[in-house]
Design a protein around this motif. Structure first.
Motif, PDB file in Angstrom:
ATOM      1  N   ALA A 194      -1.314   4.668   3.729  1.00  0.00           N
ATOM      2  CA  ALA A 194      -2.771   3.872   3.374  1.00  0.00           C
ATOM      3  C   ALA A 194      -3.110   3.235   4.722  1.00  0.00           C
ATOM      4  O   ALA A 194      -4.251   2.658   4.712  1.00  0.00           O
ATOM      5  N   ARG A 235      -3.469  10.731  -4.710  1.00  0.00           N
ATOM      6  CA  ARG A 235      -3.773  10.151  -3.425  1.00  0.00           C
ATOM      7  C   ARG A 235      -4.942  10.270  -3.100  1.00  0.00           C
ATOM      8  O   ARG A 235      -5.616  11.423  -3.317  1.00  0.00           O
ATOM      9  N   LYS A 292      -1.896   6.659  -9.290  1.00  0.00           N
ATOM     10  CA  LYS A 292      -2.951   7.417  -9.312  1.00  0.00           C
ATOM     11  C   LYS A 292      -2.881   8.557  -8.307  1.00  0.00           C
ATOM     12  O   LYS A 292      -2.204   8.423  -7.263  1.00  0.00           O
ATOM     13  N   HIS A 351      -0.885  -4.363  -9.426  1.00  0.00           N
ATOM     14  CA  HIS A 351      -1.955  -3.800  -8.842  1.00  0.00           C
ATOM     15  C   HIS A 351      -1.545  -2.593  -7.959  1.00  0.00           C
ATOM     16  O   HIS A 351      -1.827  -1.232  -7.911  1.00  0.00           O
ATOM     17  N   HIS A 352      -0.486  -2.789  -7.292  1.00  0.00           N
ATOM     18  CA  HIS A 352       0.020  -1.695  -6.084  1.00  0.00           C
ATOM     19  C   HIS A 352       0.805  -0.704  -7.065  1.00  0.00           C
ATOM     20  O   HIS A 352       0.521   0.642  -6.807  1.00  0.00           O
ATOM     21  N   GLY A 385       0.939  -1.186  -0.068  1.00  0.00           N
ATOM     22  CA  GLY A 385       0.102   0.049   0.039  1.00  0.00           C
ATOM     23  C   GLY A 385       0.926   1.367   0.015  1.00  0.00           C
ATOM     24  O   GLY A 385       1.782   1.120   0.429  1.00  0.00           O
ATOM     25  N   ARG A 386       0.249   2.547  -0.511  1.00  0.00           N
ATOM     26  CA  ARG A 386       1.026   3.564  -0.494  1.00  0.00           C
ATOM     27  C   ARG A 386       1.350   4.057   0.852  1.00  0.00           C
ATOM     28  O   ARG A 386       0.677   3.602   1.755  1.00  0.00           O
ATOM     29  N   GLU A 427      -5.725  -0.311  -0.031  1.00  0.00           N
ATOM     30  CA  GLU A 427      -6.367   0.977  -0.685  1.00  0.00           C
ATOM     31  C   GLU A 427      -7.741   1.422  -0.291  1.00  0.00           C
ATOM     32  O   GLU A 427      -8.610   0.694  -0.030  1.00  0.00           O
ATOM     33  N   ASN A 428      -7.732   2.461   0.328  1.00  0.00           N
ATOM     34  CA  ASN A 428      -8.937   3.203   0.705  1.00  0.00           C
ATOM     35  C   ASN A 428      -9.714   2.324   1.626  1.00  0.00           C
ATOM     36  O   ASN A 428     -11.008   2.298   1.683  1.00  0.00           O
ATOM     37  N   GLU A 471      -0.014   0.568  -9.983  1.00  0.00           N
ATOM     38  CA  GLU A 471      -1.162   1.168 -10.543  1.00  0.00           C
ATOM     39  C   GLU A 471      -1.604   2.237  -9.434  1.00  0.00           C
ATOM     40  O   GLU A 471      -1.909   3.032  -9.753  1.00  0.00           O
ATOM     41  N   ASN A 472      -1.789   1.651  -8.276  1.00  0.00           N
ATOM     42  CA  ASN A 472      -2.507   2.812  -7.324  1.00  0.00           C
ATOM     43  C   ASN A 472      -1.328   3.675  -6.871  1.00  0.00           C
ATOM     44  O   ASN A 472      -1.737   5.033  -6.783  1.00  0.00           O
TER      45      ASN A 472
END
Length: 222
Positions: A42, A220, A218, A211-212, A38-39, A195-196, A214-215
């Motif tokens: 997160a 924040r 995007k 997937h990570h 996760g970023r 995420e979220n 790609e997040n």
């Protein structure tokens, strides 16, 4: 096995609520090493603390069929006025392991020298991480929670830490937070992307990393 049952954690921040996880239900299987991706911000470290029991959820619960370590890398559980040795003895009593054996192991492993007998408030962040990692690896948990094992100490100490962690993973599961894709591929059997406040499980490590990434590209979330 670790089950998150409708887990929710909300922090009040400057008059607004920050939702870390909301109504999260998930199962981490026994004996698996799971990467938690996760970023920054997160909620990965917060989720580890919720799983360990060092942080109470706003609602929901964490269920487990085995013992869980505190998050390695999180030194908030150490009393700053006590020495490294005294903190080690305290943790040993909490988890019911031999105090002298754990002190001997941590003293040798953490390589703190005379600082092991000095108050933790005098430690650098790296020294606290060494103490935390040593104490956790010296106790036979069913699941280890590790926050950035690759950030502990210099190159030689990191190599030693990874080798010890590999040995523990042969007999136990783990949930690992790391920003290093090579380390994810080396140490983990599966991965989770946070995420979220939601998680997505992957048996395919490459798909999880994609997937990570790609997040990360995007904006924040607000």
């Amino acid at each position: 096995m670790i089950k998150l049952d409708r887990l929710t954690k909300i922090f009040a921040m400057r008059g607004a609520n920050k939702v870390v996880v909301k109504d999260l239900t998930a199962v981490f299987p026994s004996g698996k090493s799971v990467a938690l991706l996760g970023r920054n911000g997160a909620g990965k470290s917060t989720l580890l603390r919720l799983i360990s029991g060092s942080l109470r959820p706003s609602s929901g619960r964490v269920l487990s069929t085995g013992t869980i370590s505190y998050p390695v890398g999180f030194s908030g559980s150490f009393h700053p006025q006590l020495t490294g040795a005294q903190n080690t003895r305290f943790v040993a009593r909490i988890y019911g392991v031999d105090t002298d054996e754990l002190v001997d192991y941590v003293r040798d492993f953490a390589e703190l020298g005379p600082h092991f007998y000095m108050p933790v408030r005098t430690y650098s962040s790296g020294m606290k991480s060494r103490l935390s990692f040593g104490v956790s690896m010296g106790i036979p948990f069913d699941t280890y929670l590790v926050d950035e094992v690759t950030s502990v100490g210099d190159g030689a100490f990191r190599a030693k830490s990874v080798a010890v962690f590999d040995d523990r993973r042969a007999r136990a599961g783990a949930i690992v937070v790391t920003h290093s894709p090579p380390m994810v591929k080396r140490m983990c059997d599966m991965a989770v992307v946070l995420e979220n406040g939601k998680v997505v499980f992957y048996d395919d490590i490459d798909a999880a990393l994609e997937h990570h990434e790609e997040n990360m590209q995007k904006p924040r979330p607000k």
